[in-house]
Design a protein around this motif. Structure first.
Motif, mmCIF file in Angstrom:
data_model
loop_
_atom_site.group_PDB
_atom_site.id
_atom_site.type_symbol
_atom_site.label_atom_id
_atom_site.label_comp_id
_atom_site.label_asym_id
_atom_site.label_seq_id
_atom_site.Cartn_x
_atom_site.Cartn_y
_atom_site.Cartn_z
ATOM 1 N N GLY A 261 -12.635 -8.882 9.848
ATOM 2 C CA GLY A 261 -13.271 -9.726 8.612
ATOM 3 C C GLY A 261 -15.206 -9.668 8.978
ATOM 4 O O GLY A 261 -15.475 -9.497 7.598
ATOM 5 N N TRP B 136 -12.143 -13.112 3.751
ATOM 6 C CA TRP B 136 -10.662 -12.092 3.388
ATOM 7 C C TRP B 136 -9.562 -12.426 3.504
ATOM 8 O O TRP B 136 -9.663 -13.788 4.450
ATOM 9 C CB TRP B 136 -11.755 -11.266 4.467
ATOM 10 C CG TRP B 136 -13.149 -10.664 3.997
ATOM 11 C CD1 TRP B 136 -13.178 -11.046 5.007
ATOM 12 C CD2 TRP B 136 -13.328 -9.311 3.588
ATOM 13 N NE1 TRP B 136 -14.925 -10.391 4.356
ATOM 14 C CE2 TRP B 136 -14.490 -8.979 3.792
ATOM 15 C CE3 TRP B 136 -12.981 -8.300 3.146
ATOM 16 C CZ2 TRP B 136 -15.285 -8.293 3.178
ATOM 17 C CZ3 TRP B 136 -13.545 -7.288 2.353
ATOM 18 C CH2 TRP B 136 -14.362 -7.746 2.147
ATOM 19 N N GLY C 66 -14.124 -11.646 -0.263
ATOM 20 C CA GLY C 66 -14.195 -11.281 0.348
ATOM 21 C C GLY C 66 -14.733 -9.573 -0.222
ATOM 22 O O GLY C 66 -15.584 -9.088 -0.178
#
Length: 204
Positions: A35, A144, A166
């Motif tokens: 992430g 994310w 995200g």
């Protein structure tokens, strides 16, 4: 006259990369680092264009004994934006009475106060160095999931931060962080907090 590109300082996910071997092999750590890297890729592209801001990755929070870090900081002019990257399970996240749930299950990690704590600490840190030009924009929480579009959050209210899924970051990042060459005085002060030796990577 050609404008100078911004800079990238530090390494995204460096703290997680330096975790013990058993931790690095855990799915949680791998997802967390992924992430951070995905967020960093978007921020770095924004920085390394003519007239771009400066992006710093993996900063320590200047509080003795505080172990959490700041994943990313964007400096655009005198404006500072703190960004935290998360990799969370898909689902519908919502907050009521300062308690966040995924579906009907409480998820305490969604209510941590790392970003507001870090923001106050950085304000004090810069003030102690007589750097008083900085203004702090709203902090950003980037989330994310393994499944794009599976993070639903229109009722999620993180502590003093804007939440951005995200996949939406690339089209929103300039509006959220600003886009201007960084004040070098702010960059120099913040670079001292990077958890790895600061290395400027100029576009060329």
């Amino acid at each position: 006259m050609p404008r100078t590109p911004g800079s990238v300082i530090g390494t995204a996910g460096a703290s997680l990369q330096g975790a013990p071997g058993w931790a690095q092999n855990s799915g949680v750590v791998k997802a967390g680092r992924d992430g951070e890297l995905r967020t960093a890729a978007i921020l770095n592209r924004m920085a390394l264009v003519p007239g771009g801001p400066t992006v710093l990755h993996d900063l320590r929070i200047p509080i003795p004994g505080f172990t959490a870090n700041i994943d990313h900081v964007v400096v655009a002019g005198d404006r500072i934006t703190l960004i935290d990257s998360k990799a969370w399970a898909p689902g519908f996240y919502w907050t009521l009475g300062r308690v966040t749930r995924r579906g009907m299950r409480p998820v305490p990690h969604c209510d941590k106060k790392t970003l507001p704590t870090a923001c106050r600490a950085l304000e004090q840190y810069l003030g102690s160095r007589t750097v008083r030009t900085a203004t702090f924009a709203s902090s950003v929480l980037v989330v994310w999931t393994e499944q794009p579009g599976a993070f639903l959050s229109w009722l999620y209210r993180p502590q003093d931060a804007i939440v951005i899924p995200g996949p939406s970051l690339a089209r929103k990042v300039r509006r959220v962080t600003g886009h201007a060459p960084a004040n070098p005085v702010l960059v120099q002060a913040l670079a001292n907090l990077v958890n790895r030796p600061a290395s400027f990577r100029e576009a060329g």
